[in-house]
Design a protein around this motif. Structure first.
Motif, mmCIF file in Angstrom:
data_model
loop_
_atom_site.group_PDB
_atom_site.id
_atom_site.type_symbol
_atom_site.label_atom_id
_atom_site.label_comp_id
_atom_site.label_asym_id
_atom_site.label_seq_id
_atom_site.Cartn_x
_atom_site.Cartn_y
_atom_site.Cartn_z
ATOM 1 N N TRP A 107 0.813 -1.220 0.000
ATOM 2 C CA TRP A 107 0.000 0.000 0.000
ATOM 3 C C TRP A 107 0.851 1.277 0.000
ATOM 4 C CZ3 TRP A 107 -5.210 0.031 -0.653
ATOM 5 C CH2 TRP A 107 -5.854 1.262 -0.530
ATOM 6 N N ASN A 108 1.793 1.378 0.905
ATOM 7 C CA ASN A 108 2.590 2.600 1.045
ATOM 8 C C ASN A 108 3.805 2.653 0.123
ATOM 9 O OD1 ASN A 108 0.986 3.813 3.106
ATOM 10 N ND2 ASN A 108 1.933 2.446 4.614
ATOM 11 N N TYR A 109 4.063 1.569 -0.601
ATOM 12 C CA TYR A 109 5.250 1.511 -1.438
ATOM 13 C C TYR A 109 4.928 1.513 -2.936
ATOM 14 C CZ TYR A 109 7.263 0.168 3.021
ATOM 15 O OH TYR A 109 7.634 0.150 4.347
ATOM 16 N N ALA A 110 3.849 0.872 -3.312
ATOM 17 C CA ALA A 110 3.523 0.770 -4.734
ATOM 18 C C ALA A 110 2.308 1.603 -5.122
ATOM 19 C CB ALA A 110 3.283 -0.702 -5.100
ATOM 20 N N GLY A 111 1.614 2.173 -4.134
ATOM 21 C CA GLY A 111 0.391 2.914 -4.437
ATOM 22 C C GLY A 111 -0.816 2.014 -4.324
ATOM 23 N N LYS A 112 -1.967 2.623 -4.018
ATOM 24 C CA LYS A 112 -3.146 1.800 -3.737
ATOM 25 C C LYS A 112 -3.667 1.061 -4.959
ATOM 26 C CE LYS A 112 -6.646 5.517 -4.016
ATOM 27 N NZ LYS A 112 -7.694 6.206 -3.237
ATOM 28 N N GLU A 113 -3.495 1.618 -6.171
ATOM 29 C CA GLU A 113 -3.992 0.939 -7.359
ATOM 30 C C GLU A 113 -3.287 -0.395 -7.554
ATOM 31 O OE1 GLU A 113 -2.710 3.966 -7.346
ATOM 32 O OE2 GLU A 113 -4.058 5.416 -8.299
ATOM 33 N N ILE A 114 -1.948 -0.351 -7.549
ATOM 34 C CA ILE A 114 -1.173 -1.584 -7.733
ATOM 35 C C ILE A 114 -1.386 -2.525 -6.554
ATOM 36 C CG2 ILE A 114 1.170 -2.523 -7.878
ATOM 37 C CD1 ILE A 114 1.945 -0.016 -9.433
ATOM 38 N N ALA A 115 -1.442 -1.965 -5.348
ATOM 39 C CA ALA A 115 -1.636 -2.789 -4.155
ATOM 40 C C ALA A 115 -2.960 -3.554 -4.220
ATOM 41 C CB ALA A 115 -1.592 -1.920 -2.902
ATOM 42 N N MET A 116 -4.029 -2.873 -4.631
ATOM 43 C CA MET A 116 -5.337 -3.519 -4.688
ATOM 44 C C MET A 116 -5.401 -4.572 -5.796
ATOM 45 S SD MET A 116 -7.902 -0.308 -3.888
ATOM 46 C CE MET A 116 -9.387 -1.327 -3.852
ATOM 47 N N LEU A 117 -4.824 -4.255 -6.951
ATOM 48 C CA LEU A 117 -4.820 -5.227 -8.051
ATOM 49 C C LEU A 117 -3.984 -6.450 -7.685
ATOM 50 C CD1 LEU A 117 -4.474 -2.855 -11.147
ATOM 51 C CD2 LEU A 117 -6.491 -4.159 -10.464
ATOM 52 N N ALA A 118 -2.824 -6.216 -7.046
ATOM 53 C CA ALA A 118 -1.969 -7.323 -6.641
ATOM 54 C C ALA A 118 -2.646 -8.176 -5.565
ATOM 55 C CB ALA A 118 -0.629 -6.794 -6.132
ATOM 56 N N GLY A 119 -3.296 -7.524 -4.613
ATOM 57 C CA GLY A 119 -3.973 -8.250 -3.544
ATOM 58 C C GLY A 119 -5.122 -9.099 -4.066
ATOM 59 N N ALA A 120 -5.946 -8.504 -4.928
ATOM 60 C CA ALA A 120 -7.072 -9.245 -5.510
ATOM 61 C C ALA A 120 -6.557 -10.398 -6.370
ATOM 62 C CB ALA A 120 -7.944 -8.312 -6.345
ATOM 63 N N GLY A 121 -5.495 -10.127 -7.137
ATOM 64 C CA GLY A 121 -4.908 -11.179 -7.963
ATOM 65 C C GLY A 121 -4.371 -12.320 -7.135
ATOM 66 N N CYS A 122 -3.758 -11.991 -5.999
ATOM 67 C CA CYS A 122 -3.232 -13.020 -5.099
ATOM 68 C C CYS A 122 -4.349 -13.918 -4.578
ATOM 69 C CB CYS A 122 -2.506 -12.345 -3.939
ATOM 70 S SG CYS A 122 -1.859 -13.500 -2.706
ATOM 71 N N VAL A 123 -5.446 -13.316 -4.160
ATOM 72 C CA VAL A 123 -6.590 -14.096 -3.667
ATOM 73 C C VAL A 123 -7.074 -15.060 -4.747
ATOM 74 C CG1 VAL A 123 -8.987 -14.010 -2.883
ATOM 75 C CG2 VAL A 123 -7.348 -12.312 -2.059
ATOM 76 N N ILE A 124 -7.251 -14.547 -5.959
ATOM 77 C CA ILE A 124 -7.780 -15.366 -7.050
ATOM 78 C C ILE A 124 -6.826 -16.498 -7.415
ATOM 79 C CG2 ILE A 124 -8.392 -15.321 -9.506
ATOM 80 C CD1 ILE A 124 -9.417 -12.416 -8.987
ATOM 81 N N VAL A 125 -5.522 -16.198 -7.490
ATOM 82 C CA VAL A 125 -4.540 -17.228 -7.840
ATOM 83 C C VAL A 125 -4.484 -18.320 -6.775
ATOM 84 C CG1 VAL A 125 -2.066 -17.683 -8.099
ATOM 85 C CG2 VAL A 125 -3.101 -15.760 -9.287
ATOM 86 N N VAL A 126 -4.433 -17.920 -5.499
ATOM 87 C CA VAL A 126 -4.377 -18.902 -4.422
ATOM 88 C C VAL A 126 -5.625 -19.782 -4.415
ATOM 89 C CG1 VAL A 126 -4.373 -19.204 -1.899
ATOM 90 C CG2 VAL A 126 -2.854 -17.535 -2.958
ATOM 91 N N ARG A 127 -6.795 -19.155 -4.636
ATOM 92 C CA ARG A 127 -8.048 -19.923 -4.661
ATOM 93 C C ARG A 127 -8.061 -20.938 -5.782
ATOM 94 N NH1 ARG A 127 -11.912 -21.703 -2.467
ATOM 95 N NH2 ARG A 127 -13.642 -20.864 -3.651
ATOM 96 N N PHE A 128 -7.665 -20.512 -6.988
ATOM 97 C CA PHE A 128 -7.689 -21.429 -8.132
ATOM 98 C C PHE A 128 -6.647 -22.529 -7.990
ATOM 99 C CE2 PHE A 128 -9.843 -18.035 -10.870
ATOM 100 C CZ PHE A 128 -11.072 -18.684 -10.795
ATOM 101 N N LEU A 129 -5.491 -22.201 -7.425
ATOM 102 C CA LEU A 129 -4.484 -23.235 -7.170
ATOM 103 C C LEU A 129 -5.003 -24.247 -6.154
ATOM 104 C CD1 LEU A 129 -1.163 -21.165 -7.009
ATOM 105 C CD2 LEU A 129 -1.832 -22.802 -8.780
#
Length: 218
Positions: free
Chosen positions: A177-199
């Motif tokens: 959040w404080n290093y990459a900006g909220k846009e990248i942080a939110m996209l990365a976080g949502a992507g992580c959830v989806i990838v972990v779930r599908f795996l």
């Protein structure tokens, strides 16, 4: 940025409404039950988040566009299946579970990062615990209410590291959040959830549990 957030919020709302509506249809509820369960699934996590933050009344009542969207999506799914529109025979059995899984995963990813966003915007980032907690409760809250109202064992306790995927995504979002900006942080976080779930779904990952054979040895 605001447009992107609105689109993400809508994607999560539609996905969770679809998940709730299909669960209600599987339980043979009438149209009112389908619409209510779809709406509760879509906005329930956000309502729990707002109550934790002391936002009363919750945002779902101040901005009813999300609740109304969930009601409309739920009604559409009900009539789509009720009148057996072309493609109806595909929403059954394995296909039903696949659609439900995909919708649930998308909603989980989106709402997890919106919970983290709420924590940071309300200056609650005292440490990483609270943003991760709030992100997780926002992500899984709607599904938890859905399962309780449908009379199912809550999904977060029995299937495919559901809550763990939300925790992982919330942690990634919080750290960035404080290093990459909220846009990248939110996209990365949502992507992580989806990838972990599908795996987890593909490899059939589950957390350890005590089976009947284990209890016999006690």
């Amino acid at each position: 940025m605001e447009y992107m957030l609105f689109v993400l919020d809508m994607i999560g709302t539609v996905a969770f409404a679809l998940s709730g509506a299909m669960t209600a249809i599987e339980k043979k509820m009438d149209i009112l039950g389908v619409m209510i369960l779809g709406m509760v699934t879509a906005v329930g996590g956000g309502m729990i988040r707002d109550i934790v933050l002391g936002v009363v009344p919750p945002q779902a009542f101040k901005e009813p566009v999300y609740a109304l969207t969930a009601l409309c999506v739920s009604a559409f799914i009900f009539f789509y299946i009720r009148f057996k529109i072309k493609g109806y025979h595909h929403i059954s059995g394995v296909h039903f579970q696949q659609v439900l899984m995909i919708a649930d995963t998308l909603g989980l990813g989106v709402f997890t990062v919106f919970g983290v966003k709420a924590a940071f915007e309300n200056n609650m980032e005292i440490n990483y615990f609270f943003p991760v907690f709030l992100g997780t409760i926002t992500g899984v809250g709607g599904g938890l209410l859905r399962d309780i109202m449908a009379g199912n064992r809550p999904y977060i306790f029995v299937k495919h590291v559901y809550a763990c995927a939300s925790i992982a995504g919330a942690l990634v979002c919080s750290l960035l959040w404080n290093y990459a900006g909220k846009e990248i942080a939110m996209l990365a976080g949502a992507g992580c959830v989806i990838v972990v779930r599908f795996l987890a779904i593909y490899f059939k990952w589950n957390l350890p549990r005590i089976e009947d054979s284990d209890r016999k040895d006690i």
